[in-house]
Write an enzyme that holds these catalytic residues in place. Sequence first.
Site: not given
Ligand code: MLT
Length: 201
Positions: A101, A151, A182
């Site tokens: 992520s 996702d 996710h």
């Molecule tokens: C980010 O902010 O990098 C993406 O939305 C994934 C997350 O929530 O970490």
Amino acid sequence: MMKHIYEQGKNGKTIILLHGTGGNEYDLIPIGKHIDHEANILSIRGNVSEYGMPRFFKRLAMGVFDMESLFEETENLYEFIKTSANDYGFSLSDTTVIGYSNGANIATSIMMMYEKPFGHAILFRPMVPIRENEHKNLKNVDICMFSGSLDQTVPKGDPEYLKAYFESNEARVTLHMIEHGHQLTREELEDAKVWYHALYV
Ligand code: MLT
């Protein structure tokens, strides 16, 4: 200096772990060890805190990145990784970065800003961090991506965009599109392990 954990392994390879939003340097260690229990492990905590949740760079809203912070933190993180390679004595070409992520997003950002920054990469649920990309040489870099067709966090089309981007920079890319959201699945961790070990046969 970034908060991190380093564990010395015994096969000369190094796994670099980058957690997701709200995670920390402890989170992915079981995954790193599952994938290669003999490798060195460098697991890093993101420099930014969003209401107490560690992240690798700031965002303005869900999915809207603060680009100034992204560029600055991409540089900080990569500098830290290079310093760690020097201090702990591992070779950057024998590294595999594993990001989930937000951690996958900054790993991708590093690969968009620097030539061959890592040996290989496993990216779980990556998004496109930077749209206007220069050409970066990623020849002989193997990248395995795991994305979820259900996702809600990752914009539709991002995984395919990244695959095409990496390939146009001569990386070898495997994209696993799974019918999932996710969260990580046990099955993809197995697939990641199989992919990783196939690099070395
Ligand atoms: C980010 O902010 O990098 C993406 O939305 C994934 C997350 O929530 O970490």
